[in-house]
Design a protein around this motif. Structure first.
Motif, mmCIF file in Angstrom:
data_model
loop_
_atom_site.group_PDB
_atom_site.id
_atom_site.type_symbol
_atom_site.label_atom_id
_atom_site.label_comp_id
_atom_site.label_asym_id
_atom_site.label_seq_id
_atom_site.Cartn_x
_atom_site.Cartn_y
_atom_site.Cartn_z
ATOM 1 N N UNK A 134 -49.872 49.051 -28.550
ATOM 2 C CA UNK A 134 -49.700 48.165 -29.712
ATOM 3 C C UNK A 134 -48.233 48.124 -30.135
ATOM 4 N N UNK A 135 -47.580 49.299 -30.085
ATOM 5 C CA UNK A 135 -46.171 49.337 -30.448
ATOM 6 C C UNK A 135 -45.342 48.500 -29.481
ATOM 7 N N UNK A 136 -45.691 48.581 -28.197
ATOM 8 C CA UNK A 136 -44.989 47.763 -27.207
ATOM 9 C C UNK A 136 -45.223 46.281 -27.463
ATOM 10 N N UNK A 137 -46.487 45.928 -27.709
ATOM 11 C CA UNK A 137 -46.796 44.518 -27.984
ATOM 12 C C UNK A 137 -46.057 44.036 -29.225
ATOM 13 N N UNK A 138 -46.017 44.899 -30.242
ATOM 14 C CA UNK A 138 -45.337 44.521 -31.472
ATOM 15 C C UNK A 138 -43.849 44.316 -31.224
#
Length: 695
Positions: free
Chosen positions: A436-440
């Motif tokens: 999720x952090x990467x996607x964000x």
């Protein structure tokens, strides 16, 4: 034509001998005639004009000394007085008009010219010839020196004379234990053992017959009967005319030490130079071996990171940092068994593979952390250092090296996020959080490019006149799926990924542009992340934003927390002073929530302190909180600072803050953060609107 450059320049020279005059004028050899008493040029031919580059007017004003370097002039005077340069060639250095020095050969003779005694000088430019001679001589000397001083052995044999040595340099003699003079002029059988000489002769024959480079490694017995391993390359020297080669050249190198170093080199390739521990490559290979079998024996992979290691390096120096790493390696090595492995992965990161054998991985991580409880002796002082630990279990958390290492790293990241000095076991949720952090992060980059961020503004009111004194700029992200996101949802990721620099630059630029449309007494406040201070262009960003908006620097307030001064204190203080000298106001945000707020008020001349909202919420009921409020008011008065209270939500809070002498208030009681488009209407309701010349 013949040029007369004497005092009567302009008229033709009177030469008694017409043949001489024609020869003088047209001859390709540079020549001139000069007066031996005055040393002035009488006439100069065209070839000399071209070679030297002086004009007739220049020659008319010159003597023969002027075409010579200073160091040659006394020798020239002596030669003229003694007539020693007449009737024979003489070497000189002359100066051209462009300042270039050339080497010449001159031949002088007495002549009668224009009815007076003179000297005819004939000049040959020897510059290129001499340079070629010197180059050839230098090249020969250089080659001889190179061969003699080469650190590798070089020899040449005359194969038409039975392979007799005609060259054998010092390095070659050192290899076999003989002086070159003991080798040159002799045959192999006269120097080496029978077996050795037979081998050399066979190699020579093969190299001469095959007309190619012949290479071999062999053991050679020295004169002292010790044995060395030699690598030798032999080749026939090709002839210019293509006939059968006569000479053979060889290059020999003693590789005994190189052979003995191979094991050492292999060790270095797989071990850390500072601590002697296995490195990342060796550690990964070991894990691959453990995971490569049909049945994987359970083990724990621990990633260990020294907390605040950079602080040790910055405050005590890199030697102290290195000493800490060595001692950490020693302590970790003392924890492992022969079946386990400890490695240094790089920087301040270590790793352990611990075969479980029924052991509790949590207990293992606890043992590792306990090893850090004793102080470390660094540079004569005792320092307490902690660590963070991330643990992944094999094969449960991965049967592949890359996957298992990634999961241990995620667990370590989680331990750091929990405040450090702790350990975490890998959980599947960590991977989801990382994804999720990467996607964000990807979405944030796209949002910056697409302009999906916007600023909202919350007003601050001056309690001296109840007028709006400033607006705080608060960034929001209008996410296409999740709607309007507050800073807490994306600023931490921006700080981790470095996007905070680009986002912060946009915020400063947009905030200044908005403030330029407001009345001139209203300021704009912008929060700076500690991470932005790592950007060397922060000062330039502020200057550019002010210039672009046409906003006076005093109308921009930059809010920082004390964490800016905790890290890289000297550098950050220098940047803060530069911003303040520019005219920008600096405010300390969240005052009272840190450890050292009071000391920082002395370290830097802040313009404002903003008391944290946590103190405002208790002033109606908590006498202790009220005492803190009064203390903040006193500090503001003592340091001549504006005092601002955040989080004011009730009329009672406003009354108390006004009574205690606070300078400004901010909070929902006054207004919630609003889009830029609503600021003008808000100001109009408060009794004032934007002015065209307010910036």
């Amino acid at each position: 034509m013949l040029l007369d450059v004497s005092e009567g320049a302009g008229r033709r020279a009177s030469v008694s001998d017409d043949d001489f005059r024609v020869l003088f004028e047209t001859h390709p050899t540079p020549m001139w005639v000069y007066d031996p008493e005055t040393l002035r040029f009488v006439t100069v031919n065209e070839a000399a004009m071209r070679l030297y580059g002086y004009t007739p007017a220049q020659y008319a004003a010159m003597t023969v000394l002027d075409i010579r370097p200073e160091r040659e002039r006394q020798r020239m005077l002596a030669a003229v007085r003694a007539r020693s340069d007449l009737g024979r060639p003489e070497r000189w250095q002359h100066l051209k008009a462009n300042g270039e020095t050339m080497e010449v050969l001159t031949y002088g003779r007495n002549v009668r010219f224009d009815g007076r005694d003179a000297i005819l000088a004939i000049v040959t430019d020897r510059t290129e010839v001499n340079r070629a001679y010197r180059q050839a001589s230098d090249t020969r000397s250089l080659l001889d020196s190179i061969v003699a001083s080469l650190p590798i052995g070089v020899f040449v044999k005359d194969m038409e004379d039975g392979g007799r040595y005609i060259l054998y340099n010092a390095a070659c003699g050192e290899i076999v234990g003989f002086e070159p003079a003991q080798i040159v002029g002799r045959l192999d059988r006269e120097i080496f053992t029978a077996a050795q000489s037979e081998a050399f002769v066979a190699q020579d024959i093969q190299a001469m017959q095959e007309a190619r480079t012949f290479s071999m490694e062999e053991a050679v017995e020295r004169s002292d009967r010790s044995t060395r391993t030699i690598h030798t390359v032999k080749r026939a020297i090709p002839t210019v005319d293509g006939s059968k080669p006569r000479y053979l050249v060889g290059i020999s190198q003693d590789i005994t030490e190189r052979k003995s170093y191979e094991e050492r080199i292999a060790h270095i390739a797989h071990h850390d130079a500072l601590t002697g521990l296995p490195n990342r490559k060796a550690f990964s290979d070991h894990m691959a071996t453990l995971l490569g079998g049909s049945e994987v024996e359970p083990f724990a992979l621990l990633y260990i990171d020294i907390d605040h290691f950079k602080h040790i390096n910055d405050s005590m120096g890199h030697p102290a940092g290195d000493a800490l790493l060595v001692e950490v390696a020693r302590r970790l090595r003392s924890l492992v068994r022969s079946c386990d492995m400890v490695a240094r992965l790089g920087g301040d990161e270590f790793a352990l593979v611990v075969m479980l054998d029924g052991c509790d991985p949590v207990a293992v991580s606890r043992t590792v952390m306990d090893a850090f409880e004793r102080p470390f002796a660094l540079d004569g002082a005792e320092e307490y250092v902690a660590c963070s630990v991330g643990v992944a279990l094999a094969p449960r958390d991965g049967s592949d090296v890359t996957v298992l290492q990634r999961n241990a790293d995620l667990a370590l990241y989680a331990a750091k996020a929990d405040g450090r000095s702790t350990s975490r076991l890998y959980e599947a949720a960590m991977r989801l959080h990382a994804e999720r952090r990467h996607d964000l992060t990807v979405e944030m980059r796209q949002a910056l490019a697409a302009g999906d961020f916007e600023l909202h503004f919350q007003p601050l009111m001056s309690l001296s006149d109840d007028r709006i004194s400033a607006f705080e700029a608060l960034v929001r992200w209008r996410h296409p799926q999740r709607g309007l996101l507050p800073p807490a949802d994306f600023i931490p990721v921006a700080e981790e990924t470095g996007l905070i620099s680009a986002l912060g630059e946009w915020v400063i630029r947009e905030a200044c542009a908005a403030a330029a449309t407001w009345p001139g007494e209203i300021k704009v406040a912008v929060n700076l992340s500690p991470c932005q201070f790592r950007d060397v262009s922060l000062l330039a960003t502020v200057v550019s934003a002010l210039d672009r908006a046409g906003l006076h620097p005093s109308r921009l307030e930059l809010e920082i927390t004390e964490s800016v001064l905790l890290s890289e204190n000297g550098q950050n203080l220098q940047l803060l002073h530069a911003l303040r000298e520019l005219g920008v106001r600096i405010a300390m945000d969240d005052f009272g929530t840190g450890y050292s707020s009071l000391s920082y008020l002395r370290a830097f001349p802040f313009d404002k302190i903003k008391m944290d909202r946590s103190f405002v919420s208790g002033i109606e009921t908590d006498p202790g909180t009220m005492a803190i409020v009064r203390a903040v008011t006193g500090l503001g008065s003592g340091f001549n600072l504006t005092t601002t209270a955040e989080g004011v939500e009730t009329p009672e809070q406003l009354v108390r803050l006004r009574r205690e002498g606070f300078g400004e208030v901010q909070g929902y009681l006054l207004a919630r953060p609003m889009p830029r488009a609503e600021v003008d209407a808000f100001l109009a309701r408060r009794g004032g609107g934007p002015q065209a010349d307010a910036a």
